[in-house]
Design an enzyme around this catalytic site. Structure first.
Site, PDB file in Angstrom:
ATOM      1  CB  SER A 184      -0.866   0.004   1.260  1.00 47.45           C
ATOM      2  OG  SER A 184      -1.643   1.187   1.340  1.00 47.45           O
ATOM      3  CE1 TYR A 238      -3.893  -2.280   5.145  1.00 50.71           C
ATOM      4  CE2 TYR A 238      -3.235  -0.012   4.745  1.00 50.71           C
ATOM      5  CZ  TYR A 238      -3.641  -1.239   4.268  1.00 50.71           C
ATOM      6  OH  TYR A 238      -3.784  -1.439   2.922  1.00 50.71           O
TER       7      TYR A 238
HETATM    8  P1  NAP Z   1     -11.387  -6.189   0.429  1.00 51.20           P
HETATM    9  O1  NAP Z   1     -12.304  -5.683  -0.620  1.00 51.20           O
HETATM   10  O2  NAP Z   1     -11.806  -6.108   1.853  1.00 51.20           O
HETATM   11  O3  NAP Z   1     -10.966  -7.694   0.093  1.00 51.20           O
HETATM   12  C1  NAP Z   1     -10.095  -8.367   0.961  1.00 51.20           C
HETATM   13  C2  NAP Z   1      -9.891  -9.788   0.481  1.00 51.20           C
HETATM   14  O4  NAP Z   1      -8.981 -10.442   1.368  1.00 51.20           O
HETATM   15  C3  NAP Z   1     -11.163 -10.584   0.459  1.00 51.20           C
HETATM   16  O5  NAP Z   1     -11.152 -11.422  -0.662  1.00 51.20           O
HETATM   17  C4  NAP Z   1     -11.089 -11.409   1.749  1.00 51.20           C
HETATM   18  O6  NAP Z   1     -11.788 -12.620   1.535  1.00 51.20           O
HETATM   19  C5  NAP Z   1      -9.587 -11.645   1.839  1.00 51.20           C
HETATM   20  N1  NAP Z   1      -9.096 -11.935   3.190  1.00 51.20           N
HETATM   21  C6  NAP Z   1      -9.111 -11.144   4.282  1.00 51.20           C
HETATM   22  N2  NAP Z   1      -8.556 -11.765   5.322  1.00 51.20           N
HETATM   23  C7  NAP Z   1      -8.166 -12.982   4.874  1.00 51.20           C
HETATM   24  C8  NAP Z   1      -7.517 -14.096   5.477  1.00 51.20           C
HETATM   25  N3  NAP Z   1      -7.164 -14.102   6.774  1.00 51.20           N
HETATM   26  N4  NAP Z   1      -7.256 -15.185   4.707  1.00 51.20           N
HETATM   27  C9  NAP Z   1      -7.615 -15.212   3.409  1.00 51.20           C
HETATM   28  N5  NAP Z   1      -8.220 -14.196   2.774  1.00 51.20           N
HETATM   29  C10 NAP Z   1      -8.493 -13.096   3.514  1.00 51.20           C
HETATM   30  O7  NAP Z   1      -9.979  -5.422   0.385  1.00 51.20           O
HETATM   31  P2  NAP Z   1      -9.200  -4.734  -0.848  1.00 51.20           P
HETATM   32  O8  NAP Z   1      -9.466  -3.283  -0.785  1.00 51.20           O
HETATM   33  O9  NAP Z   1      -9.447  -5.470  -2.108  1.00 51.20           O
HETATM   34  O10 NAP Z   1      -7.694  -4.971  -0.353  1.00 51.20           O
HETATM   35  C11 NAP Z   1      -6.925  -6.046  -0.851  1.00 51.20           C
HETATM   36  C12 NAP Z   1      -5.469  -5.789  -0.546  1.00 51.20           C
HETATM   37  O11 NAP Z   1      -5.101  -4.531  -1.094  1.00 51.20           O
HETATM   38  C13 NAP Z   1      -5.135  -5.714   0.939  1.00 51.20           C
HETATM   39  O12 NAP Z   1      -3.876  -6.297   1.188  1.00 51.20           O
HETATM   40  C14 NAP Z   1      -5.095  -4.218   1.207  1.00 51.20           C
HETATM   41  O13 NAP Z   1      -4.251  -3.894   2.288  1.00 51.20           O
HETATM   42  C15 NAP Z   1      -4.513  -3.722  -0.101  1.00 51.20           C
HETATM   43  N6  NAP Z   1      -4.798  -2.311  -0.394  1.00 51.20           N
HETATM   44  C16 NAP Z   1      -6.067  -1.882  -0.643  1.00 51.20           C
HETATM   45  C17 NAP Z   1      -6.268  -0.542  -0.958  1.00 51.20           C
HETATM   46  C18 NAP Z   1      -7.630   0.018  -1.308  1.00 51.20           C
HETATM   47  O14 NAP Z   1      -7.753   1.254  -1.444  1.00 51.20           O
HETATM   48  N7  NAP Z   1      -8.653  -0.765  -1.504  1.00 51.20           N
HETATM   49  C19 NAP Z   1      -5.199   0.353  -0.958  1.00 51.20           C
HETATM   50  C20 NAP Z   1      -3.925  -0.126  -0.669  1.00 51.20           C
HETATM   51  C21 NAP Z   1      -3.722  -1.466  -0.409  1.00 51.20           C
HETATM   52  P3  NAP Z   1     -12.659 -13.389   2.620  1.00 51.20           P
HETATM   53  O15 NAP Z   1     -13.304 -12.377   3.506  1.00 51.20           O
HETATM   54  O16 NAP Z   1     -13.625 -14.154   1.754  1.00 51.20           O
HETATM   55  O17 NAP Z   1     -11.697 -14.273   3.309  1.00 51.20           O
END
Ligand code: NAP
Length: 258
Positions: free
Chosen positions: A143, A157
């Site tokens: 991130s 985080y």
């Molecule tokens: P999201 O929409 O909440 O999706 C998170 C995903 O991770 C879901 O598929 C969830 O699936 C899975 N997950 C969570 N905990 C888990 C675990 N213990 N084991 C296996 N799967 C797990 O989040 P997102 O925004 O797509 O974020 C995805 C990644 O991008 C993260 O690493 C986040 O830090 C990073 N990120 C996001 C943003 C943003 O703006 N969205 C920005 C920077 C970085 P289940 O609940 O089905 O397990």
């Protein structure tokens, strides 16, 4: 023109929704065999079904990145289904907010355990297969928060996301002799289900702070992951790529005035 990734086997953790789902769909469209991984098998199955419906190859696995046994089973599922693990996108992550005066040890452990230790466990499980083949592409979803910026409520985080980059740099050195690269994508604010849960007001304020005046899409991040997985990125390792519409560039709010 990039060399086709058709037939490459890829594991995407946390791909039931959000950025991971975008990465899984993009690799599916590129002709890869995709293992869609999340803690909820129904949701992972739905993403795998979409890849199949679009003419790709996929299956789903239920696994929690915080559990070593689940990660071993995930790697076995990919090997049993596809015969190899060429690419790992260690993407699963959580971002519950807690300011320091309210943050508990349990809050801290959950975020570090999922985002940082989960990265280590995902990578470790896939290494034997990658080393045996003498080929591997590991792409971490970090991130901008932590490695570059900060935001109240996300000190745990930010530590986990910066920690992923520390892990990456030494892993890249250790794994280079085996033909395995380790790189990271650093998304800014990307429209995902997880971000939507943070709230409308937050999303509006983020759009206002991005020079491109929009949130990123999951496809924006997926394209960067696809690049790191490509044959053409073979000599790139231990590096990170920011995908944020210019969000980290302004020196002050004045820089964003028209
Ligand atoms: P999201 O929409 O909440 O999706 C998170 C995903 O991770 C879901 O598929 C969830 O699936 C899975 N997950 C969570 N905990 C888990 C675990 N213990 N084991 C296996 N799967 C797990 O989040 P997102 O925004 O797509 O974020 C995805 C990644 O991008 C993260 O690493 C986040 O830090 C990073 N990120 C996001 C943003 C943003 O703006 N969205 C920005 C920077 C970085 P289940 O609940 O089905 O397990």
């Amino acid at each position: 023109m990039f060399t086709s990734l058709k037939g490459r086997s890829v594991i995407v953790t946390g791909s039931s929704r959000g950025i991971g789902r975008g990465i899984a769909l993009r690799f599916g469209a590129a002709g890869c065999d995709v293992l869609v991984v999340s803690r909820r098998l129904d949701e992972a199955n739905a993403v795998a079904a979409q890849i199949l419906a679009e003419g790709g190859s996929a299956r789903a696995a239920e696994a929690d990145v915080t559990r070593p046994k689940d990660m071993q089973a995930m790697a076995k599922a990919a090997l049993d289904s596809f015969g190899a693990i060429d690419i790992l996108c260690a993407n699963a992550g959580i971002f519950p907010a807690a300011k320091l005066d309210a943050m508990t040890e349990a809050d801290f452990d959950l975020v570090l355990g999922t985002n940082l230790k989960g990265t280590f466990l995902s990578v470790s499980a896939c290494l034997p297969a990658m080393k045996a083949k003498g080929f591997g592409r590991i792409i971490l979803t970090s991130s901008i928060t932590g490695p570059v910026t900060g935001f109240p409520g996300w000190s745990h985080y930010g530590a986990s996301k910066a920690g992923q980059l520390g892990f990456m740099r030494t892993a890249a050195i250790e794994l280079a002799p085996f033909g395995i690269t380790v790189n990271a994508v650093l998304p800014g604010n990307i429209a995902s289900e997880g971000l939507a849960a943070v709230g409308e007001e937050y999303m509006r304020s983020m759009v206002a702070s991005v020079p491109m005046r929009r949130l990123g899409s999951v496809a924006d991040v997926a394209h960067a992951a696809l690049f790191f997985a490509s044959e053409e990125a073979a000599y790139i390792t231990g590096q990170s790529l920011v995908i944020d519409g210019g969000q980290i560039l302004p020196e002050s709010l004045a820089a964003l005035k028209d």
